[in-house]
Scaffold this motif. Structure first.
Motif, short mmCIF file in Angstrom:
data_model
loop_
_atom_site.label_atom_id
_atom_site.label_comp_id
_atom_site.label_asym_id
_atom_site.label_seq_id
_atom_site.Cartn_x
_atom_site.Cartn_y
_atom_site.Cartn_z
N THR A 10 76.36 -2.85 62.99
CA THR A 10 75.21 -2.91 61.64
C THR A 10 75.25 -1.83 61.24
OG1 THR A 10 73.87 -2.61 63.70
CG2 THR A 10 74.37 -4.49 63.08
N GLY A 11 75.09 -0.58 61.69
CA GLY A 11 75.23 0.96 61.16
C GLY A 11 73.55 1.18 61.90
N GLY A 12 73.54 2.35 62.01
CA GLY A 12 72.16 2.60 62.03
C GLY A 12 71.29 3.62 63.85
N LYS A 13 70.44 3.82 64.12
CA LYS A 13 70.37 4.73 65.14
C LYS A 13 71.20 4.00 66.40
CE LYS A 13 65.52 5.93 64.47
NZ LYS A 13 64.32 5.59 65.40
N TYR A 14 72.33 5.67 67.03
CA TYR A 14 73.68 5.57 67.79
C TYR A 14 73.01 5.19 68.85
CZ TYR A 14 77.18 7.45 70.71
OH TYR A 14 77.56 7.60 72.15
N ASN A 15 73.79 4.02 69.80
CA ASN A 15 73.53 3.08 71.02
C ASN A 15 72.72 2.27 70.64
OD1 ASN A 15 75.73 3.58 71.57
ND2 ASN A 15 74.50 4.75 73.29
N GLU A 16 71.83 1.94 69.24
CA GLU A 16 70.98 0.98 68.72
C GLU A 16 72.05 0.04 67.82
OE1 GLU A 16 67.61 1.93 67.01
OE2 GLU A 16 65.95 3.04 69.43
N GLU A 17 72.78 -0.54 67.07
CA GLU A 17 73.67 -0.55 66.52
C GLU A 17 74.40 -2.11 67.63
OE1 GLU A 17 76.45 3.46 66.87
OE2 GLU A 17 74.69 2.25 67.67
N GLY A 18 74.80 -3.18 65.91
CA GLY A 18 74.95 -4.01 67.08
C GLY A 18 76.20 -4.54 66.26
N ILE A 19 77.48 -5.79 66.97
CA ILE A 19 78.28 -5.56 66.18
C ILE A 19 78.50 -6.86 65.50
CG2 ILE A 19 80.66 -6.55 66.84
CD1 ILE A 19 81.24 -5.33 69.49
N THR A 20 79.41 -6.55 64.73
CA THR A 20 78.80 -8.00 63.35
C THR A 20 80.40 -8.75 62.94
OG1 THR A 20 79.68 -6.24 61.24
CG2 THR A 20 76.99 -6.79 62.34
N GLU A 21 81.43 -8.21 63.38
CA GLU A 21 82.76 -9.00 63.16
C GLU A 21 83.43 -8.18 64.06
OE1 GLU A 21 84.76 -10.18 59.26
OE2 GLU A 21 84.93 -8.17 59.97
N ILE A 22 84.39 -8.74 64.36
CA ILE A 22 85.40 -8.50 65.81
C ILE A 22 86.33 -9.05 65.57
CG2 ILE A 22 84.74 -9.80 67.98
CD1 ILE A 22 85.25 -7.69 69.96
N ALA A 23 87.96 -8.67 66.08
CA ALA A 23 88.79 -8.68 65.67
C ALA A 23 89.97 -8.21 66.57
CB ALA A 23 90.38 -8.44 63.73
N ILE A 24 90.74 -8.73 67.50
CA ILE A 24 91.37 -8.29 68.20
C ILE A 24 93.02 -9.20 68.10
CG2 ILE A 24 91.61 -8.33 71.43
CD1 ILE A 24 88.62 -8.39 70.70
N TYR A 25 94.07 -8.32 68.27
CA TYR A 25 95.32 -8.52 68.36
C TYR A 25 95.94 -8.54 69.24
CZ TYR A 25 95.07 -10.39 63.48
OH TYR A 25 94.77 -11.05 62.52
N LYS A 26 96.55 -9.47 70.18
CA LYS A 26 97.43 -8.87 71.67
C LYS A 26 98.69 -8.85 71.64
CE LYS A 26 97.22 -10.58 76.78
NZ LYS A 26 96.64 -11.29 77.57
N PHE A 27 98.90 -7.55 72.44
CA PHE A 27 100.22 -6.92 71.54
C PHE A 27 100.82 -6.68 72.93
CE2 PHE A 27 103.05 -3.45 69.55
CZ PHE A 27 103.45 -4.26 69.03
N ASP A 28 102.24 -7.17 72.99
CA ASP A 28 103.27 -6.94 73.96
C ASP A 28 104.13 -5.66 73.76
OD1 ASP A 28 104.96 -7.65 72.75
OD2 ASP A 28 105.79 -9.63 73.77
N GLY A 29 103.98 -4.50 72.82
CA GLY A 29 104.98 -3.98 72.51
C GLY A 29 106.16 -4.21 71.78
N HIS A 30 105.56 -5.59 71.14
CA HIS A 30 107.09 -6.57 70.24
C HIS A 30 106.49 -6.93 69.52
CE1 HIS A 30 109.40 -3.71 73.09
NE2 HIS A 30 108.63 -4.58 74.64
N GLU A 31 104.85 -7.35 69.86
CA GLU A 31 104.94 -8.87 68.13
C GLU A 31 103.75 -9.07 69.17
OE1 GLU A 31 107.72 -11.92 69.00
OE2 GLU A 31 107.19 -12.70 71.05
N VAL A 32 102.51 -9.82 68.30
CA VAL A 32 101.46 -10.22 68.77
C VAL A 32 101.91 -11.53 70.05
CG1 VAL A 32 99.51 -11.16 68.15
CG2 VAL A 32 100.54 -8.85 66.39
N VAL A 33 101.07 -11.42 70.49
CA VAL A 33 100.66 -12.27 71.29
C VAL A 33 99.60 -13.52 72.06
CG1 VAL A 33 102.69 -12.25 73.04
CG2 VAL A 33 100.33 -11.18 73.88
N ASP A 34 98.60 -12.81 70.96
CA ASP A 34 97.60 -13.87 70.84
C ASP A 34 96.39 -12.93 69.93
OD1 ASP A 34 95.53 -15.69 71.58
OD2 ASP A 34 95.61 -15.14 73.75
N GLN A 35 95.27 -13.84 69.46
CA GLN A 35 94.58 -12.91 68.45
C GLN A 35 92.94 -14.12 68.64
OE1 GLN A 35 96.92 -14.40 65.28
NE2 GLN A 35 95.20 -14.86 64.21
N PHE A 36 92.27 -13.37 68.51
CA PHE A 36 91.10 -13.44 68.46
C PHE A 36 89.95 -12.91 67.42
CE2 PHE A 36 86.46 -13.05 69.68
CZ PHE A 36 86.06 -14.18 69.17
#
Length: 455
Positions: A10-36
């Motif tokens: 969201t931006g804003g004061k330090y440690n008062e922000e919030g998450i608006t979007e997240i993308a996670i790719y689980k990677f085994d060093g060679h290929e993506v094996v899971d994602q969220f």
């Protein structure tokens, strides 16, 4: 295992922000094996400048899940992983902040691709994700959105793993995940190895790489190490606790990476590369009649040669194939010592250069075709071959007859623009061994290999 992620806030004061979007790719060093991937309702107002930057506004997030609704999935996909992010300090702080609000202590090891890039890709004007991937020819879509930035970070991290010739990233990971059990360790170590061409690294319980090898079938070769009764194999079996590997897509990259890694890392169970591994070379000289003669003889470091061989028999076999391919004369290639016509002339398979019937000008054109193909001295060229997965190509860059580096590309313009290609490839030392390796590989028939000459 790595969890490569990107977070929008969201931006804003330090440690008062919030998450608006997240993308996670689980990677085994060679290929993506899971994602969220998910939008997140931060339950607080988004700063207007952030809306302008990301395009994410409060209305879009009205029906998005709140953080506590996605927290379990985030814990699961990052379990046992090192978190990788571009400016990891920010992304990791945001995760810990949101989990702290839920009363949960979230702890993971982290790697920052900004810091890694500054170390492994020195000299760039900017290390912002957008400018860095543009310099490297890495495509990025949806800039300043979690999924687009996370995908670009995955591609960047794969390149950084390639650039990490000292294997510091691998070693730090292995120290965290080394196997301590002795009884069943060898069986477990090879379970996840691929039946693919590449380079493998054996490490001890301190994360130190103790042996480097290459194979067209990594899993099969590792199994041979672990079932052999040879003294060196027994020692390796005793000390190895972790195995890492790099798929290379083809044997040339595997040979070059093995050569580079052994010389740089000096693993204690690797014997020094033999100086006489390539003992013979193909030489050319012009006789008193003006014909270009070819001969296979012992290598002389003071004389330039066309290509090299591990022994005389290999060189002779090469010349016998070249005899047919380029319609050469047995006498002028040293395969038939005679004062008169060669044997092939008597059976009408030689045009008579051996007795002066074919002129030097005509005969030498075919000899020069052979020399031009196999001798890359002073040449600028790219050797392109299969990559590690469909859609990817490997590239070996030769500048002025010397190995400049090697790497992988997915887009044609990365090859067509040498300035971009030089940023993508991993520089390699040019020495006699690499020259032998490349020349030997060029002599073989490879359906997937392509030579691209450039000025």
């Amino acid at each position: 295992m790595y969890a490569i992620l990107d977070i929008e806030s969201t931006g804003g004061k330090y440690n008062e922000e919030g998450i608006t979007e997240i993308a996670i790719y689980k990677f085994d060093g060679h290929e993506v094996v899971d994602q969220f991937i998910s939008l997140v309702n931060p339950e607080r107002k988004i700063q207007s400048f952030v809306v302008g930057l990301t395009g994410i506004n409060n209305e879009m997030l009205h029906h998005a899940p709140k953080f506590y609704e996605v927290a379990k999935r985030i814990i699961e996909i990052t379990e046992g992983c090192i978190i990788v992010a571009h400016n990891a300090k920010f992304d990791y702080r945001m995760l810990r902040l949101e989990f702290d609000r839920l009363g949960y202590n979230f702890e993971r090891k982290t790697l920052c691709t900004v810091k890694l890039s500054k170390k492994l890709l020195p000299g760039f004007e900017s290390y912002s994700l957008g400018k860095l991937v543009k310099k490297l020819g890495i495509p990025i879509t949806d800039r300043h959105r979690a999924n687009g930035d996370a995908l670009a970070t995955v591609k960047l991290f794969k390149l950084l793993l390639e650039k990490d010739t000292d294997k510091e990233i691998i070693s730090s990971n292995l120290k965290l995940n080394s196997i301590s059990s002795v009884d069943q360790k060898l069986i477990r170590l090879i379970e996840d190895l691929p039946n693919a061409v590449g380079v493998y690294y054996f490490s001890d319980n301190q994360g130190e790489i103790i042996y480097v090898g290459k194979s067209n079938d990594i899993k099969k070769r590792a199994n041979q190490h672990f079932t052999s009764d040879a003294p060196k194999s027994k020692e390796i079996q005793e000390h190895v606790t972790s195995i890492d590997f790099e798929k290379t897509g083809n044997e040339l990259l595997a040979l070059l990476k093995e050569n580079q890694s052994i010389k740089k890392l000096k693993p204690k169970f690797n014997s020094a590369l033999k100086k006489d591994l390539f003992s013979h070379g193909l030489y050319a000289f012009t006789d008193h009649n003006g014909y270009i003669n070819l001969c296979v003889t012992k290598l002389n470091p003071k004389e330039s040669y066309i290509t090299s061989f591990t022994n005389f028999q290999q060189g002779k076999a090469f010349m016998e194939r070249a005899l047919e391919t380029y319609a050469l004369c047995q006498k002028l290639t040293g395969l038939h010592k005679t004062k008169g016509a060669c044997f092939n002339y008597t059976i009408k398979q030689c045009d008579g250069a051996c007795i002066g019937e074919e002129t030097p000008e005509i005969y030498n054109k075919r000899v020069k075709q052979l020399i031009d193909f196999y001798d890359y001295q002073n040449k600028n060229m790219i050797i392109q071959d299969r990559g590690r997965h469909p859609g990817e190509k490997s590239v070996v860059l030769i500048e002025n007859g010397e190995l400049a580096g090697a790497g992988y590309t997915e887009l044609n313009f990365q090859v067509e623009k040498i300035s971009i290609l030089k940023n993508v490839i991993n520089p390699m030392e040019n020495d006699r061994d690499t020259q032998h390796i490349i020349q030997s590989y060029l002599r073989k028939t490879h359906k997937t290999m392509k030579i691209i000459n450039y000025k």
